[in-house]
Design a protein around this motif. Sequence first.
Motif, PDB file in Angstrom:
ATOM      1  N   GLY A  43      25.281  62.998  15.595  1.00 37.73           N
ATOM      2  CA  GLY A  43      26.294  63.498  16.531  1.00 37.73           C
ATOM      3  C   GLY A  43      27.668  63.608  15.880  1.00 37.73           C
ATOM      4  N   ARG A  44      28.501  64.493  16.438  1.00 42.88           N
ATOM      5  CA  ARG A  44      29.870  64.659  15.933  1.00 42.88           C
ATOM      6  C   ARG A  44      30.714  63.428  16.289  1.00 42.88           C
ATOM      7  N   GLY A  45      31.593  63.064  15.379  1.00 44.31           N
ATOM      8  CA  GLY A  45      32.541  61.984  15.682  1.00 44.31           C
ATOM      9  C   GLY A  45      33.580  62.447  16.702  1.00 44.31           C
ATOM     10  N   GLY A  46      34.111  61.534  17.457  1.00 46.13           N
ATOM     11  CA  GLY A  46      35.081  61.896  18.493  1.00 46.13           C
ATOM     12  C   GLY A  46      36.408  62.363  17.899  1.00 46.13           C
ATOM     13  N   HIS A  47      37.042  63.351  18.559  1.00 45.51           N
ATOM     14  CA  HIS A  47      38.376  63.819  18.159  1.00 45.51           C
ATOM     15  C   HIS A  47      39.445  62.924  18.789  1.00 45.51           C
ATOM     16  N   ILE A  99      56.114  68.878  10.788  1.00 46.34           N
ATOM     17  CA  ILE A  99      55.725  69.034  12.187  1.00 46.34           C
ATOM     18  C   ILE A  99      54.290  69.548  12.245  1.00 46.34           C
ATOM     19  N   LEU A 100      53.410  68.829  12.931  1.00 44.74           N
ATOM     20  CA  LEU A 100      52.016  69.246  13.071  1.00 44.74           C
ATOM     21  C   LEU A 100      51.869  70.234  14.220  1.00 44.74           C
ATOM     22  N   PHE A 101      52.502  69.919  15.350  1.00 39.54           N
ATOM     23  CA  PHE A 101      52.496  70.832  16.501  1.00 39.54           C
ATOM     24  C   PHE A 101      53.457  70.299  17.561  1.00 39.54           C
ATOM     25  N   GLU A 102      53.681  71.128  18.593  1.00 44.32           N
ATOM     26  CA  GLU A 102      54.529  70.745  19.720  1.00 44.32           C
ATOM     27  C   GLU A 102      53.753  70.988  21.008  1.00 44.32           C
ATOM     28  N   ILE A 103      53.971  70.146  21.983  1.00 40.79           N
ATOM     29  CA  ILE A 103      53.328  70.295  23.290  1.00 40.79           C
ATOM     30  C   ILE A 103      54.396  70.723  24.301  1.00 40.79           C
ATOM     31  N   THR A 104      54.236  71.921  24.861  1.00 39.46           N
ATOM     32  CA  THR A 104      55.255  72.433  25.785  1.00 39.46           C
ATOM     33  C   THR A 104      54.696  72.844  27.149  1.00 39.46           C
ATOM     34  N   GLU A 105      53.356  72.814  27.315  1.00 42.80           N
ATOM     35  CA  GLU A 105      52.767  73.247  28.584  1.00 42.80           C
ATOM     36  C   GLU A 105      51.857  72.177  29.166  1.00 42.80           C
ATOM     37  N   ASP A 106      51.808  72.129  30.495  1.00 41.55           N
ATOM     38  CA  ASP A 106      50.951  71.167  31.177  1.00 41.55           C
ATOM     39  C   ASP A 106      49.482  71.487  30.894  1.00 41.55           C
ATOM     40  N   GLY A 107      48.724  70.466  30.502  1.00 40.97           N
ATOM     41  CA  GLY A 107      47.301  70.653  30.211  1.00 40.97           C
ATOM     42  C   GLY A 107      47.010  71.175  28.818  1.00 40.97           C
ATOM     43  N   GLU A 108      48.053  71.514  28.047  1.00 41.70           N
ATOM     44  CA  GLU A 108      47.850  72.015  26.673  1.00 41.70           C
ATOM     45  C   GLU A 108      47.247  70.902  25.812  1.00 41.70           C
ATOM     46  N   GLU A 109      46.209  71.249  25.044  1.00 44.43           N
ATOM     47  CA  GLU A 109      45.534  70.257  24.205  1.00 44.43           C
ATOM     48  C   GLU A 109      45.549  70.685  22.740  1.00 44.43           C
ATOM     49  N   LYS A 110      45.825  69.718  21.868  1.00 50.33           N
ATOM     50  CA  LYS A 110      45.798  69.955  20.419  1.00 50.33           C
ATOM     51  C   LYS A 110      45.032  68.810  19.776  1.00 50.33           C
ATOM     52  N   ILE A 111      44.146  69.166  18.818  1.00 51.66           N
ATOM     53  CA  ILE A 111      43.398  68.121  18.109  1.00 51.66           C
ATOM     54  C   ILE A 111      44.283  67.539  17.016  1.00 51.66           C
ATOM     55  N   LEU A 112      44.523  66.246  17.094  1.00 53.00           N
ATOM     56  CA  LEU A 112      45.378  65.558  16.126  1.00 53.00           C
ATOM     57  C   LEU A 112      44.556  65.061  14.936  1.00 53.00           C
ATOM     58  N   ALA A 113      43.385  64.504  15.210  1.00 55.92           N
ATOM     59  CA  ALA A 113      42.484  64.052  14.145  1.00 55.92           C
ATOM     60  C   ALA A 113      41.074  64.518  14.514  1.00 55.92           C
ATOM     61  N   LYS A 114      40.473  65.301  13.624  1.00 59.17           N
ATOM     62  CA  LYS A 114      39.171  65.922  13.910  1.00 59.17           C
ATOM     63  C   LYS A 114      38.035  64.943  13.610  1.00 59.17           C
ATOM     64  N   GLY A 115      37.079  64.871  14.533  1.00 59.28           N
ATOM     65  CA  GLY A 115      35.920  64.001  14.318  1.00 59.28           C
ATOM     66  C   GLY A 115      35.036  64.524  13.200  1.00 59.28           C
ATOM     67  N   GLY A 116      34.399  63.605  12.475  1.00 55.99           N
ATOM     68  CA  GLY A 116      33.510  64.005  11.384  1.00 55.99           C
ATOM     69  C   GLY A 116      32.276  64.719  11.906  1.00 55.99           C
ATOM     70  N   LYS A 117      31.821  65.725  11.165  1.00 53.67           N
ATOM     71  CA  LYS A 117      30.637  66.483  11.568  1.00 53.67           C
ATOM     72  C   LYS A 117      29.387  65.641  11.353  1.00 53.67           C
ATOM     73  N   GLY A 118      28.419  65.754  12.280  1.00 48.62           N
ATOM     74  CA  GLY A 118      27.172  65.011  12.139  1.00 48.62           C
ATOM     75  C   GLY A 118      26.304  65.584  11.026  1.00 48.62           C
ATOM     76  N   GLY A 119      25.562  64.722  10.363  1.00 49.16           N
ATOM     77  CA  GLY A 119      24.677  65.169   9.277  1.00 49.16           C
ATOM     78  C   GLY A 119      23.437  65.862   9.806  1.00 49.16           C
ATOM     79  N   LEU A 120      22.865  66.781   9.023  1.00 43.02           N
ATOM     80  CA  LEU A 120      21.655  67.504   9.425  1.00 43.02           C
ATOM     81  C   LEU A 120      20.412  66.657   9.166  1.00 43.02           C
TER      82      LEU A 120
END
Length: 332
Positions: free
Chosen positions: A43-47, A107-128
């Motif tokens: 499974g993918r790691g959590g973001h 600057i990585l990103f800015e949040i200016t809208e309600d409900g706007e989502e940005k991934i700060l740290a990406k979860g590791g991909k699961g192995g095949l």
Amino acid sequence: MTEGNFVDYVKMYVSSGNGGKGSAHLHREKYVAKGGPDGGDGGRGGHVIVRGNQNLWTLLHLKFKKHIKAGHGEHGGSARSFGADGEDAYIEVPLGTVVRDTDTNDILFEITEDGEEKILAKGGKGGLGNWHFKSSTNQTPRYAQPGILMEEKYVTMELKVLADVGLVGFPNAGKSTLLSVMTSAKPKIADYEFTTLKPNLGIVKYHDFQTFVMADIPGIIEGAAEGKGLGHYFLRHIERNSVLLFLIPADAKDIKKQYEILLDELRRYNPEMLDKERIIAISKSDMLDEELKTELKVQLDKELPIPYLFISSVAQQGLTQLKDMLWNMLNG
């Protein structure tokens, strides 16, 4: 909200989840001796995800939450059963939050809208799992991929207040008094410099139930752009305002010079701030008699390059006219 509860700067450590391992299982049943590979994927790691929330006004809820970790992905199993994805970790922030990489200050990103989502740290991909590697020349692969490791980083959250009108002036110019009179906000008011140490927000009620937001920014001193006094700590809050209201007391020795010093500090901090609409309010004007006011008007008409008006928060003079001017500026 009390001044002590206004938090606009937080440093934290975040880490996403590891991806789960793929399974190298080989299918076995009572009457199937060599069933082939059937290992499932990990499974993918959590973001770690940052999400805008219009109901928040401060970063206070993150002040003592210094470590944010997402869940790890589960490993794959037999019969091509895939591992579950790790649980995502959400960080709710007020609108106007800037997220920086602490190490590089980028600057990585800015949040200016309600409900706007940005991934700060990406979860590791699961192995095949090993069933992906089956081929005509390799009928029973006994290997599978490991999951990709998590991502971790140190980040800094900075809140830049989102307001329509920002009050700009030297310490003790009467900004907090004006805010308390024009809105229902109750900022700390006293007769000494730097009474206000954190921005205060208030909602100004206009005609027909219309409103706009006004922010009282701590007083500027010469050298603020270089970090003197409270420096960058409060100058960043002016960046988001649509209109800048310069407040200069009527008893100032040189009104034009005070305005130029304030403007120069803004220019040195961020030249783009000079593109905003500006207006000057001469505060504490109840101290002037009509003769003095007339003389001052003649002088200011020649010297000041932007609109100005005389007001008195205590005597409630010129406030309706000020609201009209601000509303017209905000609404074109």
